[in-house]
Design a protein around this motif. Structure first.
Motif: not given
Length: 304
Positions: A16-25, A70-77
């Motif tokens: 989601a945007g510049t965040t990434v993760g696994r749905v835990r709950a 992908l998230v790292e590329q978005r953050k750099t941009k």
């Protein structure tokens, strides 16, 4: 989150945007834990490494490694866009930025011909600090202004003050490309006064220096009843008779003077263009040496 297409499951990897993760709950709108969420189903989730921005589109993906890349590329941009959008500090816009509260520190890089001048300029500038802005000399050194000085100024949003020194060709080109301000002075008082006026919003420059050309002294000739003549080769632009000149030796300004004579062979001429040899006589300065760079310039008036 509001699911729009497909089904979101506990354990899915999402970006989601510049965040990434696994749905835990996942929790529904009644606070109940759920395992799946279909279209138009709002849920609250945990498991992202940061809080996304409202309005960000989220996607469920299968490869976590690619998702993080992908998230790292978005953050750099995003960082690049933020940096490019940042207003460069100039003496002309300094007061406006102070009024808007955009500047707390005026960062300055000082280069001078001798260490004593570096310290004198540093101390004088830092005394200008007031309640609205603190003058911070982030770097001071002896020698010509070089590319690394310009890079530091760009990265820290600083201006460069040169005292009895000049920028080398690469530094000049880099500064023009990156919008870094270079200010050259021969008198410390002029430097202090100009920055002080800029801080007070009184800066109203009415003149500016226009570089005409550069010539290299190849040999020095003494002519009876005339004085010393610099046998020179014009490197760039053109040199004009009666122009103001400065003599630069190893990046240090050793003299400022007026051109008294300009010759091609035995003829007196008004100007000499790049790629040609000429003889240059100065009004007062006679201690010319091979390798000296003679910069011809003029001062012109202008209106904003």
């Amino acid at each position: 989150m509001l699911v729009q297409n497909g089904t979101l499951n506990v354990g899915d990897i999402i970006v989601a945007g510049t965040t990434v993760g696994r749905v835990r709950a996942m929790t529904n709108d009644r606070g109940e834990k759920v395992e799946h969420a279909g279209p138009s189903y709002p849920v609250e989730i945990s498991g992202l490494d940061e809080v996304p921005v409202g309005g960000d589109i989220f996607n469920a993906v299968s490869d976590e490694r690619l998702a993080r890349e992908l998230v790292e590329q978005r953050k750099t941009k995003a960082k690049e866009e933020m940096f490019n959008a940042q207003t460069k500090v100039t003496l002309d816009n300094l007061f406006d930025q102070m009024q808007l509260g955009e500047i707390k520190d005026l960062k300055i890089i000082v280069k001078a011909d001798v260490q004593g001048s570096v310290e004198a300029v540093r101390q004088s500038l830092e005394k200008l600090s007031n309640e609205e802005v603190r003058v911070n000399v982030i770097h001071g050194a002896v020698g010509a202004i070089n590319e690394s000085d310009v890079s530091l100024a760009k990265a820290s949003n600083a201006i460069i003050v040169g005292f009895n020194v000049r920028p080398d060709a690469l530094a000049q080109a880099t500064a023009e490309r990156d919008g870094v301000e270079l200010h050259m002075y021969r008198v410390i008082y002029d430097c202090i006064e100009e920055i002080e006026q800029a801080m007070k919003g009184m800066l109203a420059p009415k003149t500016r220096e226009v570089e005409l050309g550069k010539a290299e002294c190849r040999n020095v000739i003494k002519i009876k009843n005339v004085g010393f003549i610099a046998g020179s080769y014009v490197l760039s632009g053109k040199v004009e008779r009666n122009a103001m000149v400065r003599v630069v030796r190893d990046g240090i300004v050793v003299a400022e003077d007026t051109m008294s004579s300009l010759q091609r062979f035995k003829d007196s001429v008004k100007e000499v263009a790049a790629g040609y040899e000429c003889g240059i006589g100065l009004e007062h300065f006679s201690d010319l040496k091979e390798g000296d760079i003679i910069e011809a310039f003029k001062i012109e008036e202008y209106r904003d």
